[in-house]
Design a protein around this motif. Structure first.
Motif, PDB file in Angstrom:
ATOM      1  N   ALA A 247       0.839  -1.207   0.000  1.00  0.00           N
ATOM      2  CA  ALA A 247       0.000   0.000   0.000  1.00  0.00           C
ATOM      3  C   ALA A 247       0.866   1.246   0.000  1.00  0.00           C
ATOM      4  N   ARG A 248       1.900   1.245   0.817  1.00  0.00           N
ATOM      5  CA  ARG A 248       2.812   2.390   0.851  1.00  0.00           C
ATOM      6  C   ARG A 248       3.540   2.546  -0.486  1.00  0.00           C
ATOM      7  N   ALA A 249       3.877   1.407  -1.121  1.00  0.00           N
ATOM      8  CA  ALA A 249       4.605   1.463  -2.393  1.00  0.00           C
ATOM      9  C   ALA A 249       3.749   2.004  -3.527  1.00  0.00           C
ATOM     10  N   ILE A 250       2.433   1.731  -3.497  1.00  0.00           N
ATOM     11  CA  ILE A 250       1.589   2.113  -4.632  1.00  0.00           C
ATOM     12  C   ILE A 250       0.815   3.402  -4.392  1.00  0.00           C
ATOM     13  N   VAL A 251       0.894   3.971  -3.182  1.00  0.00           N
ATOM     14  CA  VAL A 251       0.081   5.152  -2.878  1.00  0.00           C
ATOM     15  C   VAL A 251       0.481   6.342  -3.744  1.00  0.00           C
ATOM     16  N   THR A 252       1.719   6.370  -4.207  1.00  0.00           N
ATOM     17  CA  THR A 252       2.163   7.465  -5.076  1.00  0.00           C
ATOM     18  C   THR A 252       1.788   7.211  -6.535  1.00  0.00           C
ATOM     19  N   ARG A 253       1.086   6.097  -6.773  1.00  0.00           N
ATOM     20  CA  ARG A 253       0.636   5.702  -8.113  1.00  0.00           C
ATOM     21  C   ARG A 253       1.813   5.565  -9.083  1.00  0.00           C
ATOM     22  N   PRO A 254       2.774   4.709  -8.723  1.00  0.00           N
ATOM     23  CA  PRO A 254       3.977   4.557  -9.534  1.00  0.00           C
ATOM     24  C   PRO A 254       3.706   3.782 -10.817  1.00  0.00           C
ATOM     25  N   GLU A 255       4.585   3.969 -11.776  1.00  0.00           N
ATOM     26  CA  GLU A 255       4.533   3.192 -13.008  1.00  0.00           C
ATOM     27  C   GLU A 255       5.402   1.952 -12.916  1.00  0.00           C
ATOM     28  N   LEU A 256       6.362   1.978 -12.000  1.00  0.00           N
ATOM     29  CA  LEU A 256       7.287   0.856 -11.820  1.00  0.00           C
ATOM     30  C   LEU A 256       7.435   0.577 -10.335  1.00  0.00           C
ATOM     31  N   VAL A 257       7.311  -0.710  -9.954  1.00  0.00           N
ATOM     32  CA  VAL A 257       7.533  -1.117  -8.575  1.00  0.00           C
ATOM     33  C   VAL A 257       8.615  -2.191  -8.566  1.00  0.00           C
ATOM     34  N   LEU A 258       9.645  -1.985  -7.740  1.00  0.00           N
ATOM     35  CA  LEU A 258      10.753  -2.918  -7.603  1.00  0.00           C
ATOM     36  C   LEU A 258      10.547  -3.728  -6.326  1.00  0.00           C
ATOM     37  N   PHE A 259      10.564  -5.056  -6.439  1.00  0.00           N
ATOM     38  CA  PHE A 259      10.323  -5.946  -5.302  1.00  0.00           C
ATOM     39  C   PHE A 259      11.605  -6.702  -4.982  1.00  0.00           C
ATOM     40  N   ASP A 260      12.147  -6.491  -3.795  1.00  0.00           N
ATOM     41  CA  ASP A 260      13.370  -7.161  -3.368  1.00  0.00           C
ATOM     42  C   ASP A 260      13.019  -8.365  -2.493  1.00  0.00           C
ATOM     43  N   GLU A 261      13.146  -9.569  -3.056  1.00  0.00           N
ATOM     44  CA  GLU A 261      12.881 -10.820  -2.324  1.00  0.00           C
ATOM     45  C   GLU A 261      11.591 -10.719  -1.502  1.00  0.00           C
ATOM     46  N   PRO A 262      10.442 -10.505  -2.147  1.00  0.00           N
ATOM     47  CA  PRO A 262       9.202 -10.256  -1.392  1.00  0.00           C
ATOM     48  C   PRO A 262       8.716 -11.435  -0.566  1.00  0.00           C
ATOM     49  N   THR A 263       9.237 -12.653  -0.834  1.00  0.00           N
ATOM     50  CA  THR A 263       8.768 -13.822  -0.080  1.00  0.00           C
ATOM     51  C   THR A 263       9.851 -14.400   0.821  1.00  0.00           C
ATOM     52  N   ALA A 264      10.899 -13.641   1.088  1.00  0.00           N
ATOM     53  CA  ALA A 264      11.997 -14.143   1.920  1.00  0.00           C
ATOM     54  C   ALA A 264      11.489 -14.584   3.290  1.00  0.00           C
ATOM     55  N   GLY A 265      11.844 -15.798   3.678  1.00  0.00           N
ATOM     56  CA  GLY A 265      11.498 -16.302   5.001  1.00  0.00           C
ATOM     57  C   GLY A 265      10.075 -16.777   5.178  1.00  0.00           C
ATOM     58  N   LEU A 266       9.301 -16.830   4.096  1.00  0.00           N
ATOM     59  CA  LEU A 266       7.903 -17.244   4.212  1.00  0.00           C
ATOM     60  C   LEU A 266       7.735 -18.718   3.865  1.00  0.00           C
ATOM     61  N   ASP A 267       6.734 -19.345   4.475  1.00  0.00           N
ATOM     62  CA  ASP A 267       6.423 -20.729   4.139  1.00  0.00           C
ATOM     63  C   ASP A 267       5.717 -20.775   2.782  1.00  0.00           C
ATOM     64  N   PRO A 268       5.584 -21.975   2.169  1.00  0.00           N
ATOM     65  CA  PRO A 268       5.026 -22.072   0.808  1.00  0.00           C
ATOM     66  C   PRO A 268       3.662 -21.422   0.629  1.00  0.00           C
ATOM     67  N   LEU A 269       2.766 -21.597   1.601  1.00  0.00           N
ATOM     68  CA  LEU A 269       1.431 -21.024   1.450  1.00  0.00           C
ATOM     69  C   LEU A 269       1.482 -19.502   1.469  1.00  0.00           C
ATOM     70  N   ARG A 270       2.297 -18.943   2.337  1.00  0.00           N
ATOM     71  CA  ARG A 270       2.410 -17.485   2.396  1.00  0.00           C
ATOM     72  C   ARG A 270       3.154 -16.941   1.181  1.00  0.00           C
ATOM     73  N   ARG A 271       4.113 -17.717   0.647  1.00  0.00           N
ATOM     74  CA  ARG A 271       4.777 -17.304  -0.592  1.00  0.00           C
ATOM     75  C   ARG A 271       3.746 -17.168  -1.702  1.00  0.00           C
ATOM     76  N   ASN A 272       2.904 -18.181  -1.833  1.00  0.00           N
ATOM     77  CA  ASN A 272       1.871 -18.134  -2.872  1.00  0.00           C
ATOM     78  C   ASN A 272       0.966 -16.923  -2.693  1.00  0.00           C
ATOM     79  N   ALA A 273       0.596 -16.643  -1.446  1.00  0.00           N
ATOM     80  CA  ALA A 273      -0.298 -15.513  -1.173  1.00  0.00           C
ATOM     81  C   ALA A 273       0.346 -14.189  -1.572  1.00  0.00           C
ATOM     82  N   VAL A 274       1.642 -14.037  -1.303  1.00  0.00           N
ATOM     83  CA  VAL A 274       2.330 -12.790  -1.647  1.00  0.00           C
ATOM     84  C   VAL A 274       2.425 -12.633  -3.158  1.00  0.00           C
ATOM     85  N   PHE A 275       2.787 -13.697  -3.866  1.00  0.00           N
ATOM     86  CA  PHE A 275       2.879 -13.606  -5.324  1.00  0.00           C
ATOM     87  C   PHE A 275       1.507 -13.330  -5.941  1.00  0.00           C
TER      88      PHE A 275
END
Length: 262
Positions: A150-178
């Motif tokens: 929400a903080r990343a998109i509030v400025t209505r960006p055209e490009l969002v860079l994601f650095d290891e967005p699922t680091a440390g998450l279990d498989p189900l939570r990884r799927n949810a984040v993706f």
């Protein structure tokens, strides 16, 4: 192309992390950079974001070069781009609403009322409006990820860079984040560049895939081409789980007993 990277190099002392990285990112697509831990994925992303300065090479955003001689182009890039950090980088002393308001307060001339309105809209779009007054420590891990987005998109960006967005998450939570990334990428129309080592999930969500190995891109193409590639570097990375399965099967079929630790 929204983003074009050519020949990026970056060293830290005698350690050459990036030795000539190329990447082309089309408008409105999900582009994922894969690679083993320690191969420079996060360094590459930080070079794109301007957090680190490349030693050599060029980065063009929407046709304009991003370098030390073009501060206006870099400033425009910062206005049109957002960075979602690996561990969310939320401010514990600020409420969810205040965390989302912060980039608008720092990068726009909007009135306080407009900042509040837009921030509440972002929270609502990510189903967090009922937690506007909660602090990050009071939110679940998944909710913290949504708050960071929400903080990343509030400025209505055209490009969002994601650095290891699922680091440390279990498989189900990884799927949810993706799934969350793809859902809101489609909803808001931003271009996404993701760095990760989660092969199976990436082949489902990405429009384009690249593999960083040895400081340069060893592969760039569609998920389908990645899945069928016979390139040795691609196969070693892509099929590592299969190779492990074969090794374990061979050990189990061996007549010799496995050595015991003393």
């Amino acid at each position: 192309m929204l983003l074009e990277v050519q020949g990026i190099t970056k060293s830290f002392g005698d350690n050459a992390v990036l030795t000539g990285v190329d990447l082309h990112v089309p408008h409105g697509r999900v582009v994922t950079v894969l690679g083993r831990s320690g191969t420079g994925k996060s360094v590459f992303l930080k070079c794109l974001a301007g957090v680190e300065r490349p030693d050599a090479g060029t980065i063009h955003f929407d046709g304009k070069a991003l370098d030390v001689d073009a501060p206006a182009a870099r400033a425009e890039f910062c206005r049109r781009c957002s960075f979602l950090f690996q561990h969310n980088a939320l401010f514990d002393s600020l409420t969810a609403l205040e965390n989302v308001e912060l980039p608008l307060e720092q990068t726009t001339d909007l009135s306080a009322a407009e900042v509040r309105k837009r921030s509440l809209e972002a929270l609502k779009q990510l189903e967090l409006d009922t937690h506007a007054d909660s602090y990050p420590s009071q939110l679940s891990g998944g909710m913290q990820k949504r708050l960071a987005l929400a903080r990343a998109i509030v400025t209505r960006p055209e490009l969002v860079l994601f650095d290891e967005p699922t680091a440390g998450l279990d498989p189900l939570r990884r799927n949810a984040v993706f799934e969350m990334i793809v859902k809101y990428q489609r909803q808001f129309g931003f271009t996404a560049v993701i760095v990760t080592h989660d092969v199976a999930e990436v082949l489902v969500i990405s429009d384009h895939v690249a593999l960083l190995d040895g400081g340069s891109m060893r592969f760039a193409g569609t998920p389908e081409a990645f899945s069928t590639s016979t390139d040795r570097f691609v196969c070693d990375f892509r099929d590592s789980t299969l190779a492990l399965s074969r090794s374990i099967a061979a050990l189990r079929q061996s007549s010799a007993p496995l050595p015991l630790n003393s």
